[in-house]
Write an enzyme that holds these catalytic residues in place. Structure first.
Site, PDB file in Angstrom:
ATOM      1  N   GLU A  64      -2.454   4.768  -2.236  1.00 56.44           N
ATOM      2  CA  GLU A  64      -3.180   5.609  -1.387  1.00 56.44           C
ATOM      3  C   GLU A  64      -3.449   7.015  -2.028  1.00 56.44           C
ATOM      4  O   GLU A  64      -2.671   7.812  -2.312  1.00 56.44           O
ATOM      5  CB  GLU A  64      -2.738   5.865  -0.113  1.00 56.44           C
ATOM      6  CG  GLU A  64      -3.761   6.342   0.723  1.00 56.44           C
ATOM      7  CD  GLU A  64      -3.415   7.870   1.529  1.00 56.44           C
ATOM      8  OE1 GLU A  64      -4.234   8.454   2.114  1.00 56.44           O
ATOM      9  OE2 GLU A  64      -2.290   8.270   1.196  1.00 56.44           O
ATOM     10  N   ARG A  93       0.900  -0.987   0.132  1.00 61.35           N
ATOM     11  CA  ARG A  93      -0.022   0.000   0.056  1.00 61.35           C
ATOM     12  C   ARG A  93       0.890   1.247  -0.118  1.00 61.35           C
ATOM     13  O   ARG A  93       1.785   1.401   0.915  1.00 61.35           O
ATOM     14  CB  ARG A  93      -0.788  -0.050   1.135  1.00 61.35           C
ATOM     15  CG  ARG A  93      -1.782   1.384   1.438  1.00 61.35           C
ATOM     16  CD  ARG A  93      -1.410   2.045   2.486  1.00 61.35           C
ATOM     17  NE  ARG A  93      -2.366   3.188   2.940  1.00 61.35           N
ATOM     18  CZ  ARG A  93      -2.164   4.185   3.302  1.00 61.35           C
ATOM     19  NH1 ARG A  93      -0.523   4.628   3.734  1.00 61.35           N
ATOM     20  NH2 ARG A  93      -2.916   5.116   3.544  1.00 61.35           N
ATOM     21  N   ARG A 144     -10.793  -4.509   1.118  1.00 66.16           N
ATOM     22  CA  ARG A 144      -9.960  -4.477   2.127  1.00 66.16           C
ATOM     23  C   ARG A 144     -10.798  -4.415   3.567  1.00 66.16           C
ATOM     24  O   ARG A 144     -11.734  -3.276   3.636  1.00 66.16           O
ATOM     25  CB  ARG A 144      -8.963  -3.482   2.216  1.00 66.16           C
ATOM     26  CG  ARG A 144      -8.156  -3.273   3.373  1.00 66.16           C
ATOM     27  CD  ARG A 144      -7.034  -2.089   3.375  1.00 66.16           C
ATOM     28  NE  ARG A 144      -7.720  -0.800   3.290  1.00 66.16           N
ATOM     29  CZ  ARG A 144      -7.256   0.249   2.719  1.00 66.16           C
ATOM     30  NH1 ARG A 144      -5.801   0.062   2.487  1.00 66.16           N
ATOM     31  NH2 ARG A 144      -7.699   1.318   2.722  1.00 66.16           N
ATOM     32  N   HIS A 173       0.679  12.718  -3.605  1.00 59.72           N
ATOM     33  CA  HIS A 173       1.804  13.725  -3.498  1.00 59.72           C
ATOM     34  C   HIS A 173       3.251  13.316  -4.180  1.00 59.72           C
ATOM     35  O   HIS A 173       4.279  13.982  -3.844  1.00 59.72           O
ATOM     36  CB  HIS A 173       2.151  14.090  -1.827  1.00 59.72           C
ATOM     37  CG  HIS A 173       0.919  14.314  -1.275  1.00 59.72           C
ATOM     38  ND1 HIS A 173       0.198  15.397  -1.407  1.00 59.72           N
ATOM     39  CD2 HIS A 173      -0.147  13.546  -0.633  1.00 59.72           C
ATOM     40  CE1 HIS A 173      -0.821  15.417  -0.848  1.00 59.72           C
ATOM     41  NE2 HIS A 173      -1.230  14.437  -0.022  1.00 59.72           N
ATOM     42  N   ASP A 202       1.839   4.845   0.431  1.00 62.85           N
ATOM     43  CA  ASP A 202       1.072   6.104   1.275  1.00 62.85           C
ATOM     44  C   ASP A 202       1.279   7.289   0.203  1.00 62.85           C
ATOM     45  O   ASP A 202       2.328   7.498  -0.350  1.00 62.85           O
ATOM     46  CB  ASP A 202       1.917   6.261   2.542  1.00 62.85           C
ATOM     47  CG  ASP A 202       1.616   7.358   3.221  1.00 62.85           C
ATOM     48  OD1 ASP A 202       0.293   7.179   3.813  1.00 62.85           O
ATOM     49  OD2 ASP A 202       2.168   8.291   3.595  1.00 62.85           O
TER      50      ASP A 202
HETATM   51  C1  QV4 Z   1       1.719  20.220  12.007  1.00 64.30           C
HETATM   52  C2  QV4 Z   1       0.771  21.289  11.216  1.00 64.30           C
HETATM   53  C3  QV4 Z   1       1.531  21.853  10.057  1.00 64.30           C
HETATM   54  C4  QV4 Z   1       2.970  22.047  10.291  1.00 64.30           C
HETATM   55  C5  QV4 Z   1       3.627  21.027  10.839  1.00 64.30           C
HETATM   56  C6  QV4 Z   1       4.996  21.684  11.041  1.00 64.30           C
HETATM   57  O1  QV4 Z   1      -0.389  20.696  10.880  1.00 64.30           O
HETATM   58  O2  QV4 Z   1       0.902  22.780   9.518  1.00 64.30           O
HETATM   59  O3  QV4 Z   1       3.673  22.590   9.083  1.00 64.30           O
HETATM   60  O4  QV4 Z   1       3.241  20.623  12.149  1.00 64.30           O
HETATM   61  O5  QV4 Z   1       6.030  20.456  11.245  1.00 64.30           O
HETATM   62  C7  QV4 Z   1       0.941  14.654  11.848  1.00 64.30           C
HETATM   63  C8  QV4 Z   1       0.154  15.670  12.774  1.00 64.30           C
HETATM   64  C9  QV4 Z   1       0.171  17.251  12.092  1.00 64.30           C
HETATM   65  C10 QV4 Z   1       1.599  17.704  11.650  1.00 64.30           C
HETATM   66  C11 QV4 Z   1       2.567  16.745  10.948  1.00 64.30           C
HETATM   67  C12 QV4 Z   1       3.834  17.053  10.905  1.00 64.30           C
HETATM   68  O6  QV4 Z   1      -1.169  15.443  12.741  1.00 64.30           O
HETATM   69  O7  QV4 Z   1      -0.465  18.240  12.568  1.00 64.30           O
HETATM   70  O8  QV4 Z   1       1.490  18.925  10.942  1.00 64.30           O
HETATM   71  O9  QV4 Z   1       2.413  15.522  11.805  1.00 64.30           O
HETATM   72  O10 QV4 Z   1       4.575  17.237  12.276  1.00 64.30           O
HETATM   73  C13 QV4 Z   1      -1.054  10.729   9.167  1.00 64.30           C
HETATM   74  C14 QV4 Z   1      -1.958  11.656   9.959  1.00 64.30           C
HETATM   75  C15 QV4 Z   1      -1.316  13.099  10.134  1.00 64.30           C
HETATM   76  C16 QV4 Z   1      -0.147  13.045  10.368  1.00 64.30           C
HETATM   77  C17 QV4 Z   1       0.883  12.396   9.724  1.00 64.30           C
HETATM   78  C18 QV4 Z   1       2.199  12.321  10.213  1.00 64.30           C
HETATM   79  O11 QV4 Z   1      -3.340  11.586   9.415  1.00 64.30           O
HETATM   80  O12 QV4 Z   1      -2.025  13.894  10.852  1.00 64.30           O
HETATM   81  O13 QV4 Z   1       0.595  14.438  10.562  1.00 64.30           O
HETATM   82  O14 QV4 Z   1       0.403  10.787   9.838  1.00 64.30           O
HETATM   83  O15 QV4 Z   1       2.482  11.963  11.422  1.00 64.30           O
HETATM   84  C19 QV4 Z   1      -4.623  13.783   2.644  1.00 64.30           C
HETATM   85  C20 QV4 Z   1      -3.565  13.203   1.917  1.00 64.30           C
HETATM   86  C21 QV4 Z   1      -3.430  11.510   2.153  1.00 64.30           C
HETATM   87  C22 QV4 Z   1      -3.162  11.496   3.771  1.00 64.30           C
HETATM   88  C23 QV4 Z   1      -4.540  12.191   4.419  1.00 64.30           C
HETATM   89  C24 QV4 Z   1      -4.604  11.809   5.883  1.00 64.30           C
HETATM   90  O16 QV4 Z   1      -3.326  13.408   0.459  1.00 64.30           O
HETATM   91  O17 QV4 Z   1      -2.167  11.091   1.864  1.00 64.30           O
HETATM   92  O18 QV4 Z   1      -4.731  13.468   4.095  1.00 64.30           O
HETATM   93  N1  QV4 Z   1      -2.961   9.967   4.028  1.00 64.30           N
HETATM   94  C25 QV4 Z   1      -1.654   9.398   4.283  1.00 64.30           C
HETATM   95  C26 QV4 Z   1      -1.868   8.336   5.617  1.00 64.30           C
HETATM   96  C27 QV4 Z   1      -2.121   9.001   6.969  1.00 64.30           C
HETATM   97  C28 QV4 Z   1      -0.816   9.926   6.920  1.00 64.30           C
HETATM   98  C29 QV4 Z   1      -0.261  10.359   5.815  1.00 64.30           C
HETATM   99  C30 QV4 Z   1      -0.737  10.215   4.570  1.00 64.30           C
HETATM  100  C31 QV4 Z   1       1.149  11.078   5.624  1.00 64.30           C
HETATM  101  O19 QV4 Z   1      -3.001   7.418   5.331  1.00 64.30           O
HETATM  102  O20 QV4 Z   1      -2.232   8.522   7.931  1.00 64.30           O
HETATM  103  O21 QV4 Z   1      -1.090  11.058   7.865  1.00 64.30           O
HETATM  104  O22 QV4 Z   1       2.081  10.025   5.682  1.00 64.30           O
HETATM  105  O23 QV4 Z   1      -5.725  13.493   2.159  1.00 64.30           O
HETATM  106 CA    CA Z   2       6.007  14.838  -2.582  1.00 64.32          CA
END
Ligand code: QV4
Ligand code: CA
Length: 522
Positions: A249, A211, A362, A217, A213
């Site tokens: 994803e 999968r 899934r 992006h 992620d």
């Molecule tokens: C914060 C602020 C930012 C700031 C940053 C500074 O919000 O504005 O710039 O601090 O460092 C976590 C926190 C988030 C934080 C970030 C970085 O929640 O507040 O930013 O870390 O420190 C998961 C969670 C996110 C988490 C991330 C990394 O959902 O909340 O962020 O893990 O720990 C879109 C995308 C899609 C994504 C979906 C959730 O297109 O790709 O949103 N889905 C996948 C995963 C998901 C994961 C990620 C992507 C990133 O399924 O679980 O995000 O790998 O639709």
């Molecule tokens: Ca990128």
């Protein structure tokens, strides 16, 4: 035109990456979210193989940042520090042991691969990673890989903050930081090589696919370059020349930006179709709306479910009722999603998905947390898996009735869901037929002469005789019970020699649906 597409499909390098390589006619994948490798291994042997699950999606196995504020959120695992196979779920040797044991019972492992970014820009500097690798987020230095500041995208990103600010701009979405996560320069041969090396190590250990992620992006061309470097699957378990199964994803539009229902983002799923399957987020959002009867939706409208609803082509779709993000309000479009918190609706929606032929399905297997809503937002959406005070993830204990303890929900073990995973295997390859509906929320359909399912999501009883095309005889309903030796533990359905059967489902039944299949016949 059709022939051209067919040729493209046959010749395209990624064509085979759409096949999950399921064994023994198995079909459904289960996401064992945040499970320890040791628990996954024993679950493959004691439950998944005997009940016909095709494979497991595991949580990211790479080393990630260790966060303490909030305390060990589940999402720390989406912030890589190195590609060492060392995480909250276990060590490299535990991972290897799990892959081997699951493969030996014909259950595939699919790895959640986080390759778009490393940790957040505010991740600090030090050895606060789960296995102690030193790193510096401000210097963009990850010596364990190694990646240095040359390997990140910031020079390409044109926003003031360096983060994605406008999802309408495809360049920002690919070249800027997703919520501040340091964005890898996948255009660089060196970066592609390091990512491919990580994925190839897992392939050589025996995983069946990934999968991937945050695909939205990453530029499709960069992704193609990385995926093109992947080895074929390990021939100890897979036939020679098998390509890894890839599901990307991405919450994306299919055709044109004027299809407003997803906010007009410019990036389209079809840009990624040649690389593998793509997660079809509309599936769970629509199915949730239908079972909740919101917006005037009715179950009878699912007569054209699938491509008829504007979903991506069947051969490209990976479908699910809920996932680890939208079950807790992460990512967009969450309100309609039905999760284990609404068990009656969830069982029906998952059963509908597993009975319907569209897509690779899934099933979500969750952990419970204390929800705490303030103005409609869950303040505890970050809470990590059941764990001890020192942060170690708890094992998954199994109760005498086969359910799980200690906060592990184990939806995949619920009788109704487990039996529908078996149903999907029994009817695999059979066309949908014998559709019936009451123009409201009662529907029924069959799969060839191998299975038949009836739903009553109306506020009144269902009482109807239907053509099932099943051979005459007595069948056990696999929802209220199942076949146990020579008897049914739940309802019995009698199919006449003409294939017709009478169904009566009260809207007050614990589970207002009934399913029978060739192997539930007495
Ligand atoms: C914060 C602020 C930012 C700031 C940053 C500074 O919000 O504005 O710039 O601090 O460092 C976590 C926190 C988030 C934080 C970030 C970085 O929640 O507040 O930013 O870390 O420190 C998961 C969670 C996110 C988490 C991330 C990394 O959902 O909340 O962020 O893990 O720990 C879109 C995308 C899609 C994504 C979906 C959730 O297109 O790709 O949103 N889905 C996948 C995963 C998901 C994961 C990620 C992507 C990133 O399924 O679980 O995000 O790998 O639709
Ligand atoms: Ca990128």
């Amino acid at each position: 035109m059709k022939l051209f597409i067919l040729l493209l499909a046959l010749l395209g390098p990624g064509a085979a990456q759409h096949d999950p390589h399921a064994k023994h006619g198995r079909t459904a994948i289960v996401h064992l979210f945040e499970w320890r490798w040791e628990d996954v291994a024993v679950e493959c042997e004691r439950f998944l193989a005997p009940n016909g699950y095709a494979g497991v999606q595991i949580s990211p196995p790479h080393e990630n940042i260790l966060l303490t504020s909030p305390w060990r959120p589940w999402w720390e695992r989406y912030q890589p520090i190195s590609f060492n196979l060392c995480s909250r779920s276990g060590t490299e040797s535990e991972l290897r042991d799990m892959i081997t044991r699951c493969n030996n019972v014909g259950v595939n492992i699919y790895v959640d691969a986080v390759i778009n970014h490393m940790c957040g820009s505010s991740g600090g500097e030090g050895s606060h990673s789960v296995c102690g690798s030193w790193f510096s987020a401000p210097k963009k230095d990850f010596p364990t890989v190694p990646f240095s500041h040359w390997d990140f995208n910031d020079h390409k990103c044109r926003t003031g903050s360096g983060n994605i600010e406008n999802y309408g701009d495809a360049y920002q979405v690919r070249d800027c930081r997703l919520v501040g996560l340091l964005d890898l320069a996948l255009e660089k041969d060196y970066v592609r090589g390091k990512v491919a090396e990580y994925m190839n190590k897992l392939i050589d250990m025996g995983v069946a696919g990934f999968r991937v992620d945050a695909c939205k992006h990453m530029w499709p061309g960069d992704l193609a370059a990385v995926l093109g470097r992947l080895h074929n699957l390990n021939t100890d378990w897979f036939s020679g020349g098998s390509r890894p199964f890839i599901y990307q994803e991405a919450r994306l539009l299919i055709l044109l930006a004027w299809v407003i229902d997803l906010g007009g983002e410019p990036i389209m799923a079809r840009e990624y179709f040649h690389l593998g399957r793509v997660t079809e987020f509309k599936y769970g959002a629509k199915l949730g709306t239908i079972f909740r009867k919101w917006n005037g939706e009715k179950l009878s409208y699912t007569k054209s479910w699938g491509e008829g609803w504007g979903f991506m082509p069947d051969g490209n779709a990976l479908v699910f009722v809920d996932n680890h993000d939208n079950q807790r309000g992460h990512g967009a479009g969450g309100a309609a999603i039905v999760t284990f918190w609404d068990p009656r609706l969830h069982k029906m929606a998952v059963a509908f998905m597993l009975a319907h032929p569209y897509g690779v399905a899934r099933v979500m297997s969750s952990f419970r947390w204390d929800r705490h809503f303030v103005n409609g937002k869950d303040q505890n959406d970050w809470v990590g898996p059941p764990s001890f005070d020192n942060g170690t993830t708890k094992p998954v204990p199994i109760n005498p009735d086969e359910t799980c303890g200690d906060g592990w929900v184990c939806e995949h073990r619920w009788r109704q869901i487990k039996n529908m995973a078996i149903f999907r295997n029994v009817v695999n390859g059979q066309p949908l037929g014998n559709w019936w509906d009451n123009q409201s929320n009662q529907v029924a359909f069959g799969r060839g002469n191998r299975g038949f399912i009836v739903f009553n999501n109306d506020d009144w009883d269902l009482d109807v005789t239907l053509n099932t095309s099943m051979p005459g005889g007595t069948y056990c309903d696999v929802i209220s019970g199942q076949k146990d030796g020579g008897r049914c533990t739940g309802k019995q359905i009698n199919v006449g020699d003409d294939g017709r059967a009478h169904f009566k489902i009260s809207n007050r039944d614990e589970d207002p649906f009934v399913a029978v299949h060739a192997e539930s016949k007495l």
